[in-house]
Design a protein around this motif. Structure first.
Motif, PDB file in Angstrom:
ATOM      1  N   ARG A  75      42.432  25.827  30.163  1.00  0.00           N
ATOM      2  CA  ARG A  75      41.936  24.616  30.814  1.00  0.00           C
ATOM      3  C   ARG A  75      40.709  24.949  31.651  1.00  0.00           C
ATOM      4  NH1 ARG A  75      42.857  25.370  36.051  1.00  0.00           N
ATOM      5  NH2 ARG A  75      44.758  26.378  36.765  1.00  0.00           N
ATOM      6  N   GLU A  76      40.013  23.893  32.096  1.00  0.00           N
ATOM      7  CA  GLU A  76      38.864  24.086  32.973  1.00  0.00           C
ATOM      8  C   GLU A  76      39.324  24.635  34.320  1.00  0.00           C
ATOM      9  OE1 GLU A  76      35.674  21.214  33.278  1.00  0.00           O
ATOM     10  OE2 GLU A  76      36.322  20.321  31.371  1.00  0.00           O
ATOM     11  N   ILE A  77      38.473  25.434  34.914  1.00  0.00           N
ATOM     12  CA  ILE A  77      38.773  26.048  36.203  1.00  0.00           C
ATOM     13  C   ILE A  77      38.921  24.986  37.297  1.00  0.00           C
ATOM     14  CG2 ILE A  77      36.336  26.397  36.826  1.00  0.00           C
ATOM     15  CD1 ILE A  77      37.275  29.164  37.982  1.00  0.00           C
ATOM     16  N   ARG A  78      39.781  25.277  38.254  1.00  0.00           N
ATOM     17  CA  ARG A  78      40.005  24.419  39.430  1.00  0.00           C
ATOM     18  C   ARG A  78      39.754  25.240  40.695  1.00  0.00           C
ATOM     19  NH1 ARG A  78      45.822  22.587  37.158  1.00  0.00           N
ATOM     20  NH2 ARG A  78      45.076  21.320  35.410  1.00  0.00           N
ATOM     21  N   PRO A  79      39.507  24.581  41.836  1.00  0.00           N
ATOM     22  CA  PRO A  79      39.204  25.320  43.073  1.00  0.00           C
ATOM     23  C   PRO A  79      40.277  26.348  43.451  1.00  0.00           C
ATOM     24  CG  PRO A  79      38.767  22.981  43.387  1.00  0.00           C
ATOM     25  CD  PRO A  79      39.412  23.124  42.034  1.00  0.00           C
ATOM     26  N   GLY A  80      41.521  26.037  43.224  1.00  0.00           N
ATOM     27  CA  GLY A  80      42.595  26.947  43.607  1.00  0.00           C
ATOM     28  C   GLY A  80      42.747  28.171  42.720  1.00  0.00           C
ATOM     29  N   ASP A  81      41.934  28.280  41.671  1.00  0.00           N
ATOM     30  CA  ASP A  81      42.035  29.402  40.734  1.00  0.00           C
ATOM     31  C   ASP A  81      41.223  30.618  41.172  1.00  0.00           C
ATOM     32  OD1 ASP A  81      43.529  27.712  39.063  1.00  0.00           O
ATOM     33  OD2 ASP A  81      41.764  27.125  37.905  1.00  0.00           O
ATOM     34  N   ASN A  82      40.320  30.437  42.109  1.00  0.00           N
ATOM     35  CA  ASN A  82      39.361  31.487  42.456  1.00  0.00           C
ATOM     36  C   ASN A  82      39.996  32.837  42.773  1.00  0.00           C
ATOM     37  OD1 ASN A  82      37.082  29.956  42.069  1.00  0.00           O
ATOM     38  ND2 ASN A  82      36.744  29.531  44.234  1.00  0.00           N
ATOM     39  N   GLU A  83      40.951  32.861  43.661  1.00  0.00           N
ATOM     40  CA  GLU A  83      41.513  34.131  44.131  1.00  0.00           C
ATOM     41  C   GLU A  83      42.202  34.909  43.009  1.00  0.00           C
ATOM     42  OE1 GLU A  83      44.763  35.605  47.394  1.00  0.00           O
ATOM     43  OE2 GLU A  83      43.537  33.859  47.904  1.00  0.00           O
ATOM     44  N   GLN A  84      43.054  34.224  42.238  1.00  0.00           N
ATOM     45  CA  GLN A  84      43.745  34.909  41.145  1.00  0.00           C
ATOM     46  C   GLN A  84      42.763  35.375  40.076  1.00  0.00           C
ATOM     47  OE1 GLN A  84      47.602  33.468  39.590  1.00  0.00           O
ATOM     48  NE2 GLN A  84      47.189  31.663  40.872  1.00  0.00           N
ATOM     49  N   LEU A  85      41.786  34.545  39.747  1.00  0.00           N
ATOM     50  CA  LEU A  85      40.817  34.904  38.724  1.00  0.00           C
ATOM     51  C   LEU A  85      39.980  36.098  39.167  1.00  0.00           C
ATOM     52  CD1 LEU A  85      39.560  34.359  35.986  1.00  0.00           C
ATOM     53  CD2 LEU A  85      38.036  32.725  37.116  1.00  0.00           C
ATOM     54  N   GLU A  86      39.559  36.099  40.404  1.00  0.00           N
ATOM     55  CA  GLU A  86      38.788  37.235  40.915  1.00  0.00           C
ATOM     56  C   GLU A  86      39.587  38.525  40.765  1.00  0.00           C
ATOM     57  OE1 GLU A  86      36.669  38.904  45.002  1.00  0.00           O
ATOM     58  OE2 GLU A  86      37.876  37.073  45.098  1.00  0.00           O
ATOM     59  N   GLN A  87      40.862  38.479  41.044  1.00  0.00           N
ATOM     60  CA  GLN A  87      41.700  39.672  40.929  1.00  0.00           C
ATOM     61  C   GLN A  87      41.792  40.158  39.483  1.00  0.00           C
ATOM     62  OE1 GLN A  87      42.938  41.247  43.802  1.00  0.00           O
ATOM     63  NE2 GLN A  87      43.000  42.858  42.258  1.00  0.00           N
ATOM     64  N   VAL A  88      41.965  39.230  38.546  1.00  0.00           N
ATOM     65  CA  VAL A  88      42.017  39.605  37.125  1.00  0.00           C
ATOM     66  C   VAL A  88      40.710  40.287  36.722  1.00  0.00           C
ATOM     67  CG1 VAL A  88      42.043  38.703  34.758  1.00  0.00           C
ATOM     68  CG2 VAL A  88      43.684  37.829  36.437  1.00  0.00           C
ATOM     69  N   ILE A  89      39.576  39.690  37.105  1.00  0.00           N
ATOM     70  CA  ILE A  89      38.272  40.247  36.753  1.00  0.00           C
ATOM     71  C   ILE A  89      38.117  41.641  37.334  1.00  0.00           C
ATOM     72  CG2 ILE A  89      35.772  40.015  37.102  1.00  0.00           C
ATOM     73  CD1 ILE A  89      36.214  36.928  36.956  1.00  0.00           C
ATOM     74  N   ARG A  90      38.359  41.774  38.621  1.00  0.00           N
ATOM     75  CA  ARG A  90      38.150  43.068  39.287  1.00  0.00           C
ATOM     76  C   ARG A  90      39.102  44.142  38.750  1.00  0.00           C
ATOM     77  NH1 ARG A  90      34.227  42.198  42.751  1.00  0.00           N
ATOM     78  NH2 ARG A  90      34.064  40.256  43.904  1.00  0.00           N
ATOM     79  N   ASP A  91      40.337  43.780  38.446  1.00  0.00           N
ATOM     80  CA  ASP A  91      41.301  44.752  37.904  1.00  0.00           C
ATOM     81  C   ASP A  91      40.818  45.346  36.584  1.00  0.00           C
ATOM     82  OD1 ASP A  91      42.982  44.347  40.066  1.00  0.00           O
ATOM     83  OD2 ASP A  91      44.465  43.167  38.940  1.00  0.00           O
ATOM     84  N   CYS A  92      40.164  44.535  35.750  1.00  0.00           N
ATOM     85  CA  CYS A  92      39.678  45.024  34.458  1.00  0.00           C
ATOM     86  C   CYS A  92      38.655  46.137  34.637  1.00  0.00           C
ATOM     87  CB  CYS A  92      39.081  43.885  33.641  1.00  0.00           C
ATOM     88  SG  CYS A  92      40.311  42.738  32.986  1.00  0.00           S
ATOM     89  N   PHE A  93      37.843  46.066  35.674  1.00  0.00           N
ATOM     90  CA  PHE A  93      36.825  47.083  35.893  1.00  0.00           C
ATOM     91  C   PHE A  93      37.452  48.441  36.183  1.00  0.00           C
ATOM     92  CE2 PHE A  93      34.258  43.411  35.955  1.00  0.00           C
ATOM     93  CZ  PHE A  93      32.995  43.835  35.580  1.00  0.00           C
ATOM     94  N   TYR A  94      38.532  48.440  36.960  1.00  0.00           N
ATOM     95  CA  TYR A  94      39.218  49.696  37.251  1.00  0.00           C
ATOM     96  C   TYR A  94      39.983  50.188  36.026  1.00  0.00           C
ATOM     97  CZ  TYR A  94      37.951  48.899  42.077  1.00  0.00           C
ATOM     98  OH  TYR A  94      37.234  48.702  43.231  1.00  0.00           O
ATOM     99  N   GLU A  95      40.651  49.287  35.343  1.00  0.00           N
ATOM    100  CA  GLU A  95      41.437  49.659  34.174  1.00  0.00           C
ATOM    101  C   GLU A  95      40.584  50.302  33.090  1.00  0.00           C
ATOM    102  OE1 GLU A  95      44.165  47.598  30.680  1.00  0.00           O
ATOM    103  OE2 GLU A  95      43.544  46.380  32.388  1.00  0.00           O
ATOM    104  N   PHE A  96      39.413  49.735  32.818  1.00  0.00           N
ATOM    105  CA  PHE A  96      38.556  50.222  31.735  1.00  0.00           C
ATOM    106  C   PHE A  96      37.454  51.167  32.219  1.00  0.00           C
ATOM    107  CE2 PHE A  96      40.447  46.389  29.936  1.00  0.00           C
ATOM    108  CZ  PHE A  96      40.873  46.874  28.714  1.00  0.00           C
TER     109      PHE A  96
END
Length: 163
Positions: free
Chosen positions: A9-30
Motif C-alpha cells: 500500500r501507499e506509505i502513511r505518516p506512521g510508517d516512517n520509523e519502522q521503514l527507516e529501521q528496515v532500510i538501515r538494517d539492510c545496510f549492516y546486513e549486506f
C-alpha cells in the motif's frame, strides 16, 4: 505470517520509523557503505513527507501494521520530466524470497508509467545480487556511470530501462 495479511500500500505518516529501521538494517546486513548511499539521505528518516508530490509515490509492505519493506518512484534530478528513479527499495528478511520484491518492483514500474515517465533509472550496490538479477530480468541495462545528482557516490551499479 500468511500472504492473506500482507498488503502493498501507499506509505502513511506512521510508517516512517519502522521503514527507516528496515532500510538501515539492510545496510549492516549486506555490508553496504553508510556514506554516499540511501543510508545517509535526509529523507530516509521521513519517507512519508519525502513522497508527497504529484510526480512521486512510495509503497510499503504491511503485515498487520508491521512494515516489512518498501520501494518508491521519484523524478531523477536533472531529468525530472522524462526519467524517474526507483528508490529506497529494501526488505526485511521476513519477506525476502517470497515474491514480494518482484510485486513491489512491478508496482513501481507500473506507477512510473502512469506518472508519465519514459525511462526508469536505478542505482544499487554490488552486494545486492538478488535485486540486480531481478532488475536485469525486467530488461534493465547496465550503465557505465551514474545519471542525475543522487549523491550516492558509493553505489557502483547503475541501470536504466525504457518504459
Amino acid at each position: 505470517m500468511s500472504k492473506d495479511n500482507i498488503v502493498i500500500r501507499e506509505i502513511r505518516p506512521g510508517d516512517n520509523e519502522q521503514l527507516e529501521q528496515v532500510i538501515r538494517d539492510c545496510f549492516y546486513e549486506f555490508e553496504i557503505p553508510l556514506e554516499g548511499t540511501a543510508y545517509s539521505d535526509d529523507e530516509t528518516s521521513k519517507m512519508y513527507e519525502s513522497y508527497q508530490n504529484s510526480n512521486d509515490i512510495y509503497y510499503v509492505i504491511d503485515s498487520d501494521g508491521d512494515i516489512l519493506g518498501g520501494g518508491g518512484v521519484k523524478p531523477l534530478t536533472g531529468f525530472e520530466d522524462k526519467v524517474c528513479e526507483i528508490q529506497k527499495m529494501y526488505f526485511s528478511p521476513k519477506v525476502r524470497g517470497r515474491g514480494y520484491g518482484k510485486l513491489m518492483f512491478e508496482k513501481c514500474l507500473e506507477s512510473a508509467k502512469l506518472l508519465g515517465y519514459k525511462q526508469c533509472y536505478l542505482e544499487s550496490a554490488s552486494q545486492l545480487k538478488a535485486a540486480i538479477h531481478i532488475y536485469e530480468s525486467y530488461g534493465f541495462k547496465h550503465l557505465e556511470r551514474a545519471m542525475g545528482g543522487t549523491g550516492h557516490y558509493s553505489c557502483g551499479v547503475w541501470m536504466i530501462k525504457n518504459l
